[in-house]
Motif scaffolding. Structure first.
Motif, PDB file in Angstrom:
ATOM      1  N   VAL A 134      -4.456  -1.795  -5.768  1.00 26.36           N
ATOM      2  CA  VAL A 134      -4.535  -0.864  -4.412  1.00 26.36           C
ATOM      3  C   VAL A 134      -5.505  -0.139  -4.509  1.00 26.36           C
ATOM      4  CG1 VAL A 134      -3.043   0.799  -3.042  1.00 26.36           C
ATOM      5  CG2 VAL A 134      -2.424  -1.457  -3.670  1.00 26.36           C
ATOM      6  N   GLY A 158       0.635  -0.824  -0.224  1.00 32.25           N
ATOM      7  CA  GLY A 158       0.039   0.428  -0.226  1.00 32.25           C
ATOM      8  C   GLY A 158       0.866   0.829   0.048  1.00 32.25           C
ATOM      9  N   ARG A 174      -6.357  -3.627   0.260  1.00 35.57           N
ATOM     10  CA  ARG A 174      -4.977  -4.254  -0.875  1.00 35.57           C
ATOM     11  C   ARG A 174      -5.792  -5.694  -0.938  1.00 35.57           C
ATOM     12  NH1 ARG A 174      -0.720  -7.319   0.355  1.00 35.57           N
ATOM     13  NH2 ARG A 174       0.966  -6.801  -0.635  1.00 35.57           N
TER      14      ARG A 174
END
Length: 164
Positions: free
Chosen positions: A148, A91, A136
């Motif tokens: 993501v 992320g 995610r």
């Protein structure tokens, strides 16, 4: 024999923690917030806060995209940034990818450099977007890839307005 069982149990425990830490490293709520807020502080914009409703929306949409992981916007009520990447894609890496577009954003003209995109960056630093939710998921069509999404409330990138 008792010390062997204890040693084996401790090793298993440490391995489990190491795996958990590796898979969740740079993917927590705080990681997403830190990456966004670092970019925002560089241009004098206030911090974002995590919004559970926005995060639930992001998670639901991420789950829907997991089968193909195409970068298709949801068309929902929030601002949105999407990214995909390989087996080590986190992320934080996604946010850094979006923030990397800063190079192409010209604040005085409020425009992107010709031939480049910068709207992901401007959404990250959009002053009025102060609530964040991200998710995610692992892609099922491309082995080891990740999808993501970060959703922003209220949405930014409003035509004719500057992000900050």
């Amino acid at each position: 024999m008792g010390s062997f069982k204890l040693s084996f149990s401790l090793i298993c425990c440490f391995l489990t923690l190491a795996i958990f830490h590796t898979t969740n490293a740079q993917n927590s709520q705080q990681d997403y917030l830190n990456a966004h807020n670092t970019a925002r502080s560089q241009v004098g914009v206030g911090n974002m806060v995590w919004n559970a409703t926005v995060a639930a929306y992001a998670q639901t949409y991420a789950n829907q995209r997991a089968a193909y992981c195409n970068l298709v916007n949801s068309g929902g009520p929030y601002g949105e940034n999407l990214a995909t990447g390989g087996s080590t894609f986190t992320g934080t890496a996604a946010v850094n990818l979006w923030v990397g577009e800063k190079t192409y954003y010209d604040y005085p003209t409020n425009a992107c450099a010709s031939g480049h995109v910068c709207g992901h960056y401007t959404q990250v630093v959009w002053a009025n977007s102060d609530q964040l939710g991200c998710a995610r998921v692992q892609c099922t069509n491309i082995s080891g890839w990740w999808f993501v999404i970060c959703s922003y409330h209220p949405a930014g990138n409003i035509a004719g307005q500057s992000p900050y």
